[in-house]
Design a protein around this motif. Structure first.
Motif, mmCIF file in Angstrom:
data_model
loop_
_atom_site.group_PDB
_atom_site.id
_atom_site.type_symbol
_atom_site.label_atom_id
_atom_site.label_comp_id
_atom_site.label_asym_id
_atom_site.label_seq_id
_atom_site.Cartn_x
_atom_site.Cartn_y
_atom_site.Cartn_z
ATOM 1 N N ASP A 252 13.020 36.058 11.866
ATOM 2 C CA ASP A 252 13.862 35.744 10.711
ATOM 3 C C ASP A 252 13.021 35.554 9.451
ATOM 4 N N GLU A 253 11.799 35.089 9.626
ATOM 5 C CA GLU A 253 10.899 34.941 8.480
ATOM 6 C C GLU A 253 10.491 36.320 7.950
ATOM 7 N N ILE A 254 10.222 37.245 8.877
ATOM 8 C CA ILE A 254 9.885 38.614 8.470
ATOM 9 C C ILE A 254 11.051 39.256 7.743
ATOM 10 N N VAL A 255 12.250 39.085 8.282
ATOM 11 C CA VAL A 255 13.454 39.650 7.670
ATOM 12 C C VAL A 255 13.606 39.142 6.239
ATOM 13 N N GLN A 256 13.446 37.835 6.052
ATOM 14 C CA GLN A 256 13.602 37.245 4.723
ATOM 15 C C GLN A 256 12.542 37.757 3.761
ATOM 16 N N GLU A 257 11.312 37.886 4.234
ATOM 17 C CA GLU A 257 10.227 38.348 3.364
ATOM 18 C C GLU A 257 10.425 39.811 2.953
ATOM 19 N N ILE A 258 10.936 40.642 3.875
ATOM 20 C CA ILE A 258 11.224 42.042 3.519
ATOM 21 C C ILE A 258 12.316 42.104 2.457
ATOM 22 N N LYS A 259 13.350 41.308 2.630
ATOM 23 C CA LYS A 259 14.433 41.281 1.635
ATOM 24 C C LYS A 259 13.905 40.845 0.270
ATOM 25 N N GLU A 260 13.039 39.848 0.268
ATOM 26 C CA GLU A 260 12.485 39.354 -0.998
ATOM 27 C C GLU A 260 11.600 40.411 -1.650
ATOM 28 N N GLU A 261 10.840 41.136 -0.823
ATOM 29 C CA GLU A 261 9.954 42.169 -1.359
ATOM 30 C C GLU A 261 10.773 43.299 -1.990
ATOM 31 N N LEU A 262 11.866 43.685 -1.335
ATOM 32 C CA LEU A 262 12.727 44.747 -1.858
ATOM 33 C C LEU A 262 13.637 44.267 -2.988
ATOM 34 N N GLY A 263 13.942 42.973 -2.969
ATOM 35 C CA GLY A 263 14.899 42.444 -3.933
ATOM 36 C C GLY A 263 16.336 42.618 -3.494
ATOM 37 N N CYS A 264 16.530 43.128 -2.273
ATOM 38 C CA CYS A 264 17.875 43.343 -1.733
ATOM 39 C C CYS A 264 17.736 43.727 -0.258
ATOM 40 N N GLU A 265 18.867 43.972 0.380
ATOM 41 C CA GLU A 265 18.860 44.496 1.748
ATOM 42 C C GLU A 265 18.895 46.026 1.695
ATOM 43 N N PRO A 266 18.168 46.703 2.560
ATOM 44 C CA PRO A 266 18.160 48.172 2.521
ATOM 45 C C PRO A 266 19.500 48.764 2.953
#
Length: 382
Positions: A252-266
């Protein structure tokens, strides 16, 4: 018999890379094939089946090493496909037409072509529906018991040889095979201009998927991997952002960090890794109503969070090779929208095939795509 172009292979020399067993790769002379007006399929279900086909004889120029080639070498099998008899390896390839069958009309000697390596039976329902890649009797290069094309000369179906524009190299022609996988993956995702793409894995397939996504018009592409070297390459090749995966970090931490890096959900996630962690995160991070495409070859069974994906109507689609995707792949490169040249990091002559595969196995020198050149005059492939 044909007359080879200047500096090419001798008409009687068909040096071939033959996989004889686990970690047993040899160079052998094989007969130069003759273009046929029909094919006899080697399907165990229909050993004598013949269907109309028109072949051309190719002088092979560039043949890339695929992860599946290495897997066959190291393990002797992939899923249900088992190497039981000596088999010529190789399927990512380009070549020059040197002889044509009697009824061939679309190609002529001297034409430079990218080779789509899998040909369906043309008779089953899948072939007739246009989904020939799912044909149960497909003849696919270097998939037992079908010989591949890592040899001086190789005969192949006319309509599965695609002319290369004059400004494309043979190496780029060979890279149409992995790029076609990427194109098919993005078609499965119904990926569109302006959408956000997540690519799991920065190996060759992941990198070409990133390139194809950018060519289609992705507003942002994030690429993940566990290795710094591959992430740097992804960034160099045009990824908007990268993320280093860590097995010890909570999902869940990885998921949140990816979302933050992208600025959204893919909108779409293409898994090119096949690892359980990557697939689990793909299903969790993709936006509600989005698509997850499983391109990487993973375990036969795995524990993944399906229920959450179902509640959010995240579509899950599989990919098996490609179909009718070579024209788009060639256009992406020919137009300059996808630059695949930097993917090639190593070159070997066919005489050094064993060394080339050893480099692929050990990954010494951080190879991305290794090209083997059967034509003695191989420098013109670059």
């Amino acid at each position: 018999m044909f007359s080879c172009n200047s500096g090419g292979a001798d008409a009687k020399d068909n040096l071939s890379a033959v996989l004889c067993g686990i970690n047993d790769l040899r160079l052998e002379q094989r007969p130069v094939p003759k273009p046929r007006d029909h094919r006899k399929y080697l399907s165990p279900n229909k050993p004598s089946q013949c269907t109309p086909t028109l072949e051309v004889l190719l002088q092979m120029e560039s043949v890339g090493i695929c992860g599946s080639d290495v897997h066959f070498l190291v393990h002797g099998k992939i899923g249900p496909f088992v190497v039981t008899d000596p088999m010529i390896i190789g399927h990512e390839a380009s070549g020059t037409v040197v002889e044509i069958g009697k009824k061939v009309k679309t190609l002529k000697p001297g034409d430079r072509v990218a080779i789509e390596p899998g040909v369906g039976c043309r008779m089953c329902s899948y072939c007739k529906e246009g989904r020939y890649h799912l044909c149960p009797d497909m003849a696919f290069c270097a998939t037992p018991p079908i010989d591949g094309n890592l040899s001086r000369f190789f005969a192949h179906d006319e309509d599965f040889c695609f002319k290369l524009p004059d400004h494309l190299t043979y190496d780029e022609g060979a890279l149409m095979e992995p790029l076609a996988v990427a194109v098919h993956s993005l078609k499965q995702a119904n990926f569109r201009l302006g959408q956000v793409l997540l690519v799991m894995g920065a190996g060759p397939i992941g990198l070409v998927t990133m390139l194809a996504g950018k060519a289609i018009g992705a507003s942002a592409v994030l690429v993940t991997d566990t290795e710094d070297f591959r992430l740097k390459k992804a960034k160099d090749f045009g990824a908007d952002c990268v993320y280093q995966m860590c097995e010890d970090k909570p999902e869940d931490e990885i998921v949140q960090e990816i979302k933050e890096e992208l600025g959204c959900e893919p909108h779409a996630t293409i898994d090119c890794a096949g690892a359980v962690q990557a697939i689990r995160i793909s299903l969790k991070v993709t936006r509600t109503g989005g698509v997850v495409v499983l391109t990487g070859m993973g375990q036969l069974e795995m524990n993944i969070p399906l229920t959450s994906a179902i509640f959010r109507e995240v579509d899950i689609k599989g990919v098996f090779r490609y179909n009718n995707d070579y024209p788009m792949a060639i256009d992406m490169v020919a137009s300059g929208r996808a630059n695949v040249k930097p993917l090639v990091t190593h070159h070997f002559k066919i005489e050094d095939t064993v060394k080339a595969f050893e480099t692929a196995k050990t990954r010494e020198g951080n190879p991305i795509k290794i090209m083997i050149h059967p034509n003695p005059n191989w420098q013109h492939c670059l």
